[in-house]
Write a protein that holds these residues in place. Structure first.
Motif, mmCIF file in Angstrom:
data_model
loop_
_atom_site.group_PDB
_atom_site.id
_atom_site.type_symbol
_atom_site.label_atom_id
_atom_site.label_comp_id
_atom_site.label_asym_id
_atom_site.label_seq_id
_atom_site.Cartn_x
_atom_site.Cartn_y
_atom_site.Cartn_z
ATOM 1 N N GLU A 157 17.188 24.536 51.642
ATOM 2 C CA GLU A 157 15.729 24.478 51.734
ATOM 3 C C GLU A 157 15.121 25.883 51.658
ATOM 4 O O GLU A 157 14.084 26.084 51.009
ATOM 5 C CB GLU A 157 15.298 23.787 53.029
ATOM 6 C CG GLU A 157 15.556 22.286 53.063
ATOM 7 C CD GLU A 157 14.649 21.498 52.120
ATOM 8 O OE1 GLU A 157 13.888 22.109 51.344
ATOM 9 O OE2 GLU A 157 14.697 20.259 52.157
ATOM 10 N N ILE A 158 15.753 26.847 52.312
ATOM 11 C CA ILE A 158 15.282 28.236 52.217
ATOM 12 C C ILE A 158 15.308 28.695 50.765
ATOM 13 O O ILE A 158 14.342 29.285 50.254
ATOM 14 C CB ILE A 158 16.152 29.170 53.080
ATOM 15 C CG1 ILE A 158 15.920 28.916 54.571
ATOM 16 C CG2 ILE A 158 15.874 30.638 52.736
ATOM 17 C CD1 ILE A 158 14.611 29.409 55.109
ATOM 18 N N ASN A 159 16.407 28.428 50.070
ATOM 19 C CA ASN A 159 16.541 28.859 48.678
ATOM 20 C C ASN A 159 15.519 28.190 47.772
ATOM 21 O O ASN A 159 15.012 28.808 46.827
ATOM 22 C CB ASN A 159 17.955 28.573 48.176
ATOM 23 C CG ASN A 159 18.993 29.477 48.813
ATOM 24 O OD1 ASN A 159 18.677 30.578 49.255
ATOM 25 N ND2 ASN A 159 20.233 29.017 48.876
ATOM 26 N N ARG A 318 8.056 23.580 63.484
ATOM 27 C CA ARG A 318 9.293 23.859 62.762
ATOM 28 C C ARG A 318 9.063 24.156 61.290
ATOM 29 O O ARG A 318 9.541 25.173 60.765
ATOM 30 C CB ARG A 318 10.248 22.669 62.879
ATOM 31 C CG ARG A 318 11.572 22.865 62.122
ATOM 32 C CD ARG A 318 12.239 21.539 61.826
ATOM 33 N NE ARG A 318 11.448 20.726 60.915
ATOM 34 C CZ ARG A 318 11.642 19.426 60.707
ATOM 35 N NH1 ARG A 318 12.581 18.795 61.370
ATOM 36 N NH2 ARG A 318 10.888 18.764 59.853
ATOM 37 N N SER A 319 8.342 23.284 60.612
ATOM 38 C CA SER A 319 8.163 23.435 59.171
ATOM 39 C C SER A 319 7.395 24.705 58.830
ATOM 40 O O SER A 319 7.691 25.377 57.833
ATOM 41 C CB SER A 319 7.449 22.209 58.595
ATOM 42 O OG SER A 319 8.255 21.052 58.744
ATOM 43 N N MET A 320 6.410 25.060 59.651
ATOM 44 C CA MET A 320 5.643 26.281 59.396
ATOM 45 C C MET A 320 6.507 27.522 59.582
ATOM 46 O O MET A 320 6.457 28.460 58.776
ATOM 47 C CB MET A 320 4.416 26.329 60.316
ATOM 48 C CG MET A 320 3.326 25.343 59.929
ATOM 49 S SD MET A 320 1.844 25.493 60.968
ATOM 50 C CE MET A 320 2.378 24.571 62.408
ATOM 51 N N VAL A 321 7.309 27.534 60.641
ATOM 52 C CA VAL A 321 8.193 28.677 60.880
ATOM 53 C C VAL A 321 9.214 28.799 59.758
ATOM 54 O O VAL A 321 9.482 29.899 59.250
ATOM 55 C CB VAL A 321 8.898 28.539 62.243
ATOM 56 C CG1 VAL A 321 10.000 29.587 62.391
ATOM 57 C CG2 VAL A 321 7.895 28.680 63.375
ATOM 58 N N ARG A 322 9.790 27.685 59.340
ATOM 59 C CA ARG A 322 10.775 27.707 58.263
ATOM 60 C C ARG A 322 10.156 28.197 56.950
ATOM 61 O O ARG A 322 10.795 28.906 56.169
ATOM 62 C CB ARG A 322 11.353 26.308 58.068
ATOM 63 C CG ARG A 322 12.345 25.891 59.127
ATOM 64 C CD ARG A 322 13.571 26.775 59.132
ATOM 65 N NE ARG A 322 14.760 26.068 59.546
ATOM 66 C CZ ARG A 322 15.963 26.617 59.633
ATOM 67 N NH1 ARG A 322 16.124 27.890 59.339
ATOM 68 N NH2 ARG A 322 17.000 25.914 60.010
#
Length: 346
Positions: A157-159, A318-322
Motif C-alpha cells: 500500500e505504501i508503494n 489510521r488511513s490519514m497517517v498511512r
C-alpha cells in the motif's frame, strides 16, 4: 466546553498563516488500459475461505494477524480492515478487490506456503494464497509469519501511494524543498498550504476536518547519539515550539514522550530512524498522531527529518497517517554527484 474546543481549532488554524501551493497534472496509470481498476480502499483485505475455515483456527489466526494495532495512534486501530467471503462468491466482481488472501487447504500440499500474484484480475492488486495440507499446518504457518504478512500488504500500500505521488504531487512544495534543502520530496496535491520558517517547512491541507500536515527540517549530524529516543524528542520539540505555535503565547506543539516508539531501519541503503507517537499542544487540548523519518545525509553531514502529523479528533486516523507516511518514503537526499554539480555552478 464546545465553545472552548472550537476556539482552540480556530486559533490553531489562524496561527498557521498559510500561503497557497501548486498542483501537478494527472498522468495515466502503469497498468494496461485493458486491465480494470481494482475495488476497495487502501488497507482493506478480503479473505476468501470456507465458513468452517474462517470460523475455526485458521480464521482466528489470520484475523489476529490482520487486526494487529498500528502503533502511535491515540485510539486503537488495526493495521487493516478485513472482510470475508466464501469461495462460491469469489467471482468476476469480487475478484477485482485490491488486496485478497485466499485460504487453500488440501492433501495435494506437503507443507504450508505462500503463493503471490500481482495484478491478476485488476490493478493495482495483490493476491496472496496461503496453502497447506491441514488446518493445523496453515494456522501455525500464519502465526509464524505474522510480520511477513503485515509487512507485505502494508509495504504494498505504501508503494502504491508512492507511485501515485511520483506521477501527481504538489509541485510548489517540491520546488521549495529543493531550494531550501537540496532534496526531492512529493506530497499530495491537497496539502497545498505552506508556512516557511528558518530551516523549516510546514505544509497542510488546512481542512475543516481531518487536518493533515507535513513538515521538513534538518540539523547537523554530530554523532549516532542523536538517534536515541531522548535526543529525537528533544530535537523535535525544539523545532516544533518555534515553528508550530498555538493561538496564545504559551501554546506550542510538543511531543508526548511516553507515547513515542523509535526504531532504526534502512531505506535505499540510507540509515533511517522511524518515530511514531503522539503530539500535543501545550496549554491546550489539541493533539494527535505523527510519524517521522530522520535520515542521515552523508553528503552534507546533517540529519534531514520529514514528518506527517494529523489533527482529526472527530475521525479514525489510521488511513490519514498511512497516507502521510507514504510521502516520507519519497524523500531523496542529494547524491555526491548532485553536490559536485552545485559546486561547479558557483
Amino acid at each position: 466546553m464546545r465553545m472552548k474546543f472550537l476556539s482552540s481549532i480556530c486559533l490553531f488554524v489562524l496561527a498557521f498563516a498559510f500561503i497557497s501551493c501548486g498542483d501537478q497534472k494527472r498522468s495515466v496509470d502503469d497498468a494496461s488500459i485493458l486491465t480494470p481498476s481494482s475495488s476497495g480502499r487502501p488497507y482493506e483485505i478480503m479473505v476468501v475461505a470456507e465458513d468452517s475455515i474462517w470460523d475455526g483456527y485458521v480464521g482466528r489466526a489470520l484475523d489476529d494477524v490482520l487486526n494487529t494495532p498500528l502503533k502511535g495512534l491515540p485510539q486503537e486501530e488495526s493495521l487493516f480492515h478485513v472482510s470475508h467471503i466464501v469461495p462460491e462468491h469469489y467471482d468476476r466482481v469480487t475478484n477485482l478487490f485490491r488486496n485478497i488472501i485466499v485460504i487453500d487447504i488440501g492433501e495435494l500440499y506437503t507443507k504450508a506456503s505462500f503463493k503471490i500474484v500481482r495484478n491478476l484480475h485488476a490493478a493495482p492488486q495483490m493476491i496472496m494464497t496461503i496453502q497447506g495440507p491441514s488446518v493445523l499446518d496453515v494456522s501455525v504457518f500464519i502465526t509464524e509469519n505474522t510480520k511477513f504478512i503485515t509487512d507485505f500488504f502494508g509495504n504494498e500500500e505504501i508503494n502504491r501511494t508512492v507511485r501515485a505521488l511520483n506521477k501527481r504531487h504538489n509541485i510548489e512544495f517540491s520546488k521549495k524543498v529543493q531550494d531550501m534543502f537540496g532534496c526531492d520530496m512529493y506530497i499530495p496535491v491537497d496539502i497545498n498550504k505552506m508556512k516557511i520558517g528558518d530551516n523549516f517547512i510546514w505544509a497542510s491541507n488546512d481542512a475543516l476536518t481531518g487536518i493533515q500536515n507535513i513538515v521538513i527540517y534538518s540539523y547537523p549530524y554530530v554523532s549516532e547519539k542523536v538517534f536515541t529516543k531522548h535526543a529525537y524528542v528533544a530535537l523535535r520539540d525544539s523545532f516544533m515550539k518555534v515553528n508550530i505555535p498555538g493561538g496564545q503565547p504559551n501554546q506550542y506543539m510538543a511531543t508526548d514522550y511516553e507515547h513515542v516508539d523509535v526504531k532504526n531501519m534502512k531505506i535505499q541503503d540510507s540509515f533511517v530512524q522511524e518515530a511514531r507517537g503522539l503530539w500535543q499542544m501545550e496549554n491546550d487540548g489539541m493533539g494527535g498522531p505523527f510519524v517521522a523519518h530522520s535520515v542521515v545525509d552523508t553528503v552534507n553531514n546533517r540529519v534531514v527529518v520529514v514528518e506527517g502529523f494529523v489533527y482529526a479528533p472527530e475521525k479514525m486516523k489510521r488511513s490519514m497517517v498511512r497516507r502521510l507516511e507514504a510521502s516520507l518514503y519519497t524523500l531523496k537526499l542529494p547524491s555526491g554527484k548532485d553536490a559536485e554539480k552545485k559546486e561547479d555552478k558557483k
